[in-house]
Structure formats: structure tokens, C-alpha cells
Scaffold this motif. Structure first.
Motif, PDB file in Angstrom:
ATOM      1  N   ASP A  80       0.835  -1.213   0.000  1.00  0.00           N
ATOM      2  CA  ASP A  80       0.000   0.000   0.000  1.00  0.00           C
ATOM      3  C   ASP A  80       0.863   1.254   0.000  1.00  0.00           C
ATOM      4  O   ASP A  80       0.564   2.224  -0.701  1.00  0.00           O
ATOM      5  CB  ASP A  80      -0.925   0.009   1.217  1.00  0.00           C
ATOM      6  N   ARG A  81       1.928   1.232   0.801  1.00  0.00           N
ATOM      7  CA  ARG A  81       2.802   2.399   0.867  1.00  0.00           C
ATOM      8  C   ARG A  81       3.530   2.601  -0.465  1.00  0.00           C
ATOM      9  O   ARG A  81       3.650   3.736  -0.951  1.00  0.00           O
ATOM     10  CB  ARG A  81       3.802   2.209   2.005  1.00  0.00           C
ATOM     11  N   LEU A  82       3.994   1.516  -1.063  1.00  0.00           N
ATOM     12  CA  LEU A  82       4.656   1.619  -2.360  1.00  0.00           C
ATOM     13  C   LEU A  82       3.676   2.094  -3.424  1.00  0.00           C
ATOM     14  O   LEU A  82       4.023   2.916  -4.278  1.00  0.00           O
ATOM     15  CB  LEU A  82       5.248   0.263  -2.745  1.00  0.00           C
ATOM     16  N   GLN A  83       2.456   1.606  -3.375  1.00  0.00           N
ATOM     17  CA  GLN A  83       1.441   2.020  -4.350  1.00  0.00           C
ATOM     18  C   GLN A  83       1.175   3.520  -4.255  1.00  0.00           C
ATOM     19  O   GLN A  83       1.085   4.209  -5.276  1.00  0.00           O
ATOM     20  CB  GLN A  83       0.149   1.245  -4.116  1.00  0.00           C
ATOM     21  N   ALA A  84       1.064   4.044  -3.037  1.00  0.00           N
ATOM     22  CA  ALA A  84       0.821   5.473  -2.863  1.00  0.00           C
ATOM     23  C   ALA A  84       1.968   6.293  -3.449  1.00  0.00           C
ATOM     24  O   ALA A  84       1.748   7.314  -4.113  1.00  0.00           O
ATOM     25  CB  ALA A  84       0.625   5.804  -1.386  1.00  0.00           C
ATOM     26  N   ALA A  85       3.206   5.828  -3.218  1.00  0.00           N
ATOM     27  CA  ALA A  85       4.360   6.539  -3.762  1.00  0.00           C
ATOM     28  C   ALA A  85       4.346   6.482  -5.290  1.00  0.00           C
ATOM     29  O   ALA A  85       4.556   7.493  -5.966  1.00  0.00           O
ATOM     30  CB  ALA A  85       5.653   5.945  -3.210  1.00  0.00           C
ATOM     31  N   ALA A  86       4.097   5.293  -5.838  1.00  0.00           N
ATOM     32  CA  ALA A  86       4.106   5.132  -7.292  1.00  0.00           C
ATOM     33  C   ALA A  86       3.030   5.985  -7.956  1.00  0.00           C
ATOM     34  O   ALA A  86       3.253   6.576  -9.021  1.00  0.00           O
ATOM     35  CB  ALA A  86       3.927   3.662  -7.657  1.00  0.00           C
ATOM     36  N   ARG A  87       1.861   6.063  -7.359  1.00  0.00           N
ATOM     37  CA  ARG A  87       0.817   6.922  -7.917  1.00  0.00           C
ATOM     38  C   ARG A  87       1.247   8.382  -7.884  1.00  0.00           C
ATOM     39  O   ARG A  87       0.955   9.154  -8.808  1.00  0.00           O
ATOM     40  CB  ARG A  87      -0.486   6.719  -7.150  1.00  0.00           C
ATOM     41  N   GLY A  88       1.965   8.774  -6.822  1.00  0.00           N
ATOM     42  CA  GLY A  88       2.483  10.134  -6.749  1.00  0.00           C
ATOM     43  C   GLY A  88       3.509  10.439  -7.829  1.00  0.00           C
ATOM     44  O   GLY A  88       3.663  11.594  -8.249  1.00  0.00           O
ATOM     45  N   TRP A  89       4.224   9.411  -8.293  1.00  0.00           N
ATOM     46  CA  TRP A  89       5.181   9.589  -9.395  1.00  0.00           C
ATOM     47  C   TRP A  89       4.488   9.580 -10.759  1.00  0.00           C
ATOM     48  O   TRP A  89       5.139   9.782 -11.778  1.00  0.00           O
ATOM     49  CB  TRP A  89       6.224   8.473  -9.382  1.00  0.00           C
ATOM     50  N   GLY A  90       3.196   9.299 -10.762  1.00  0.00           N
ATOM     51  CA  GLY A  90       2.456   9.279 -12.017  1.00  0.00           C
ATOM     52  C   GLY A  90       2.397   7.924 -12.690  1.00  0.00           C
ATOM     53  O   GLY A  90       2.058   7.834 -13.877  1.00  0.00           O
ATOM     54  N   VAL A  91       2.678   6.849 -11.961  1.00  0.00           N
ATOM     55  CA  VAL A  91       2.661   5.517 -12.559  1.00  0.00           C
ATOM     56  C   VAL A  91       1.218   5.041 -12.699  1.00  0.00           C
ATOM     57  O   VAL A  91       0.461   5.006 -11.724  1.00  0.00           O
ATOM     58  CB  VAL A  91       3.476   4.512 -11.724  1.00  0.00           C
ATOM     59  N   TRP A 117       8.410  -6.306  -7.771  1.00  0.00           N
ATOM     60  CA  TRP A 117       7.816  -7.035  -6.636  1.00  0.00           C
ATOM     61  C   TRP A 117       6.369  -6.603  -6.433  1.00  0.00           C
ATOM     62  O   TRP A 117       5.493  -7.410  -6.140  1.00  0.00           O
ATOM     63  CB  TRP A 117       8.639  -6.751  -5.386  1.00  0.00           C
ATOM     64  N   GLY A 118       6.114  -5.299  -6.629  1.00  0.00           N
ATOM     65  CA  GLY A 118       4.762  -4.785  -6.423  1.00  0.00           C
ATOM     66  C   GLY A 118       3.794  -5.191  -7.511  1.00  0.00           C
ATOM     67  O   GLY A 118       2.596  -5.333  -7.250  1.00  0.00           O
ATOM     68  N   GLY A 119       4.292  -5.361  -8.758  1.00  0.00           N
ATOM     69  CA  GLY A 119       3.412  -5.787  -9.833  1.00  0.00           C
ATOM     70  C   GLY A 119       3.494  -4.975 -11.106  1.00  0.00           C
ATOM     71  O   GLY A 119       2.701  -5.205 -12.031  1.00  0.00           O
ATOM     72  N   VAL A 120       4.421  -4.011 -11.202  1.00  0.00           N
ATOM     73  CA  VAL A 120       4.607  -3.274 -12.455  1.00  0.00           C
ATOM     74  C   VAL A 120       5.341  -4.187 -13.431  1.00  0.00           C
ATOM     75  O   VAL A 120       6.430  -4.694 -13.133  1.00  0.00           O
ATOM     76  CB  VAL A 120       5.395  -1.971 -12.222  1.00  0.00           C
ATOM     77  N   GLY A 121       4.789  -4.388 -14.591  1.00  0.00           N
ATOM     78  CA  GLY A 121       5.314  -5.402 -15.503  1.00  0.00           C
ATOM     79  C   GLY A 121       6.526  -4.984 -16.297  1.00  0.00           C
ATOM     80  O   GLY A 121       7.348  -5.827 -16.668  1.00  0.00           O
ATOM     81  N   VAL A 153      -2.001   3.044 -10.716  1.00  0.00           N
ATOM     82  CA  VAL A 153      -1.473   1.694 -10.628  1.00  0.00           C
ATOM     83  C   VAL A 153      -1.918   1.019  -9.329  1.00  0.00           C
ATOM     84  O   VAL A 153      -2.052   1.670  -8.291  1.00  0.00           O
ATOM     85  CB  VAL A 153       0.077   1.716 -10.730  1.00  0.00           C
ATOM     86  N   GLU A 154      -2.183  -0.270  -9.402  1.00  0.00           N
ATOM     87  CA  GLU A 154      -2.522  -1.059  -8.228  1.00  0.00           C
ATOM     88  C   GLU A 154      -1.420  -2.086  -8.005  1.00  0.00           C
ATOM     89  O   GLU A 154      -1.105  -2.869  -8.911  1.00  0.00           O
ATOM     90  CB  GLU A 154      -3.876  -1.753  -8.405  1.00  0.00           C
ATOM     91  N   LEU A 155      -0.834  -2.063  -6.814  1.00  0.00           N
ATOM     92  CA  LEU A 155       0.293  -2.935  -6.498  1.00  0.00           C
ATOM     93  C   LEU A 155      -0.090  -3.889  -5.378  1.00  0.00           C
ATOM     94  O   LEU A 155      -0.532  -3.464  -4.308  1.00  0.00           O
ATOM     95  CB  LEU A 155       1.512  -2.097  -6.097  1.00  0.00           C
ATOM     96  N   ALA A 156       0.097  -5.166  -5.639  1.00  0.00           N
ATOM     97  CA  ALA A 156      -0.272  -6.190  -4.662  1.00  0.00           C
ATOM     98  C   ALA A 156       0.903  -6.608  -3.800  1.00  0.00           C
ATOM     99  O   ALA A 156       0.744  -7.023  -2.649  1.00  0.00           O
ATOM    100  CB  ALA A 156      -0.839  -7.409  -5.392  1.00  0.00           C
ATOM    101  N   GLY A 157       2.114  -6.556  -4.344  1.00  0.00           N
ATOM    102  CA  GLY A 157       3.287  -7.035  -3.606  1.00  0.00           C
ATOM    103  C   GLY A 157       3.426  -8.544  -3.704  1.00  0.00           C
ATOM    104  O   GLY A 157       2.492  -9.265  -4.082  1.00  0.00           O
ATOM    105  N   GLY A 158       4.617  -9.029  -3.391  1.00  0.00           N
ATOM    106  CA  GLY A 158       4.853 -10.464  -3.332  1.00  0.00           C
ATOM    107  C   GLY A 158       5.101 -11.142  -4.654  1.00  0.00           C
ATOM    108  O   GLY A 158       5.087 -12.373  -4.731  1.00  0.00           O
ATOM    109  N   LEU A 159       5.358 -10.368  -5.734  1.00  0.00           N
ATOM    110  CA  LEU A 159       5.532 -10.987  -7.046  1.00  0.00           C
ATOM    111  C   LEU A 159       6.969 -11.419  -7.321  1.00  0.00           C
ATOM    112  O   LEU A 159       7.245 -12.029  -8.351  1.00  0.00           O
ATOM    113  CB  LEU A 159       5.045 -10.052  -8.152  1.00  0.00           C
ATOM    114  N   LEU A 160       7.899 -11.087  -6.439  1.00  0.00           N
ATOM    115  CA  LEU A 160       9.271 -11.581  -6.525  1.00  0.00           C
ATOM    116  C   LEU A 160       9.617 -12.286  -5.219  1.00  0.00           C
ATOM    117  O   LEU A 160       9.104 -11.925  -4.150  1.00  0.00           O
ATOM    118  CB  LEU A 160      10.253 -10.428  -6.775  1.00  0.00           C
TER     119      LEU A 160
END
Length: 292
Positions: A80-91, A117-121, A153-160
Motif C-alpha cells: 500500500d505504501r509503495l502504491q501510494a508513492a508510485a501513484r504520486g510519481w504518475g505511474v 515485486w509490487g506488480g509493475v510489468g 497503478v494497483e500494487l499487490a506485492g509479493g511478485l518476486l
């Protein structure tokens, strides 16, 4: 194009490729991760000159949770924290992302790993970082860009794959655990950051800077594959990587990925390992310590 070249291009992009991408109708989101241990001038250096349109990423606050002895100096942030940051970067959900720094990717690889890891392909490192861009004649801009349009972007985490301390200990015995720190820190001769020197029993010294050419770009793929073959990391056994706090280990994982070898991150790394006084510590140049 060979299979190894294709694999490498999913991890790295060159300055020339990035220049073309930035001029395309759908350019990648560009992230600048200026960071070094003990340094606090990342944002001022970013403001002095960065790639056009790049967003500054604060590693300490956006790519890590607060430090804790039980977790290490740079614990992984929540999804959730990574997702908030990534959305702030415009992802956005369909964004391609390119990350870079001014240290040949040693810091930016943390963002590369976390976003995957979060889910960005589609996340790639600029091979050679800022230095490669300027040597190629790429332009820089100064100051701060206008705020990015918020991403979705929606990031779930745990993909790595991620290792904890017991998992790292098992892997050192049953697979290959690489220590990405400088060799003198592995040997326990110096320890400029953490409270105790040495390495995890069974870990193999593999300084991540040895994956780089003199220009700061990654070695070519055959050279990387040969280096990791010599270290026992061929992909036939499970591979894991750690460093001081889980930052530069991501750079080694990127080098392994470019060579076609998958590896897990021991996220807590050495700073977490020594947080428990009952965990063993080894000194010396070999995995089990003592003379080589």
C-alpha cells in the motif's frame, strides 16, 4: 536477437533506447533515485541536473519502511505504501517505467526490484545511469518539474521471491547465497555502517560492483554469465542475494536477471542478520571463514 539479449533488454535499457522512448507518443515514467549511504544531498543533486521529466524518488521514505533492529536498516515498504508513492510519481496501470541514478544503478535497482515485486510489468534500469546518458549527449534539466498527474497503478506485492533470516541460512547450506557487499566488508576487515562485521555462514563473496565495466555499465551478458558460473550461481540451484540492508543486493539481482538467472532477495540483509545476537557470524575470505 538471441534469448540472452532479449532477457537483458527486459532488465536494462541503453541511453540511446531511452532517448527514442522519451520522444515516443507514450514515453516511460522516468524516476531518479539519487541516494548513497550517509548522504542527504540526493534531492539537491537531482535539482541541479536530471533527465527531462524525471521524478525524484526518496529511497529512505518511499522505498523503505522505518528501520528497526528486527527488520534491518531498510525494511521493505508495504504494498500500500509503495502504491501510494508510485501513484504520486504518475505511474499508471499501463505505464512503462525506467529508473536511474548517478551511481551506475546501485540505488536505482532498489526501485527496479520493488516495482517488479509490487506488480509493475515493465520496469528497466538505465544501463550506466546518469553518466551513460550525459556521455551519449543526452540533455538535462534543472529544478523540479510540475507535479505529475496522479497515477492509478494497483500494487499487490509479493511478485518476486523474498528471503527471511532462516531462509537465507538454509539457502547458504542448500543453494547459493551471494553477499553483494564490498569484499573487505564480507571478510570482516572493516564495517563502516553496521554494528558487527563479517558475513552469513556459507555465503559467497560477490561484490556487485564487479558486475560493472569501467564505464559504469553492466558487463556484457556472456561476461556476467561466466562471473556467476564461477560463483556457483547458474540457476541449477536456488540463488539468493543480500547486502548491508537490501539496497545494493537488488543491483546484483538485476545483473543475475540480465544473465538469465533468477534470485531471491534477503530483504533484511546483514543489518537484520546481526540484530539477533544468537545468529552466527563468520570472519575471513571463505564462506566458512578462516584463511582462503
Amino acid at each position: 536477437m538471441t534469448g540472452t539479449d532479449t532477457t537483458r533488454r527486459t532488465v536494462l535499457t541503453t541511453a540511446a533506447e531511452l532517448e527514442r522512448d522519451l520522444a515516443s507518443p507514450a514515453p516511460p515514467v522516468l524516476l531518479d533515485v539519487r541516494w548513497a549511504v550517509g548522504a542527504t544531498d540526493g534531492r539537491p543533486r537531482y535539482r541541479a541536473g536530471h533527465l527531462p521529466g524525471a521524478r525524484f524518488v526518496d529511497l529512505e521514505t518511499e522505498l523503505a519502511a522505518p528501520p528497526a533492529p528486527a527488520l534491518g536498516r531498510h525494511p521493505l515498504p508495504s504494498a500500500d505504501r509503495l502504491q501510494a508513492a508510485a501513484r504520486g510519481w504518475g505511474v499508471r496501470a499501463d505505464s512503462r517505467v525506467v529508473v536511474y541514478d548517478d551511481t551506475s544503478g546501485l540505488a536505482a535497482a532498489r526501485a527496479w526490484w520493488l516495482l517488479r515485486w509490487g506488480g509493475v510489468g515493465d520496469v528497466r534500469l538505465l544501463d550506466g545511469g546518469l553518466g551513460a546518458w550525459t556521455r551519449a549527449g543526452g540533455p538535462l534539466e534543472s529544478g523540479e518539474p510540475a507535479p505529475a498527474a496522479p497515477g492509478d497503478v494497483e500494487l499487490a506485492g509479493g511478485l518476486l521471491p523474498v528471503l527471511d533470516a532462516p531462509g537465507a541460512a538454509r539457502l547458504a547450506e542448500q543453494g547459493v547465497l551471494l553477499d553483494a557487499r564490498a569484499a573487505e566488508r564480507y571478510r570482516g576487515e572493516v564495517e563502516p555502517v553496521d554494528a558487527k562485521a563479517g558475513h552469513v555462514p556459507g555465503a559467497v563473496s560477490a561484490p556487485t560492483t564487479d558486475n560493472l565495466a569501467a564505464t559504469g555499465e553492466f558487463l556484457d551478458t556472456p561476461a556476467l554469465r561466466e562471473r556467476f558460473r564461477h560463483l556457483g550461481a547458474t540457476g541449477t540451484s536456488d540463488v539468493g542475494v543480500y547486502c548491508g540492508s537490501g539496497v545494493t543486493a537488488a543491483h546484483e539481482i538485476a545483473a543475475l536477471a540480465a544473465a538469465g538467472v533468477h534470485a531471491a532477495l534477503y530483504a533484511g540483509s546483514w543489518s537484520q542478520w546481526i540484530g539477533d545476537p544468537d545468529r552466527p557470524v563468520v570472519l575471513g575470505p571463505t564462506p566458512q571463514g578462516g584463511p582462503s
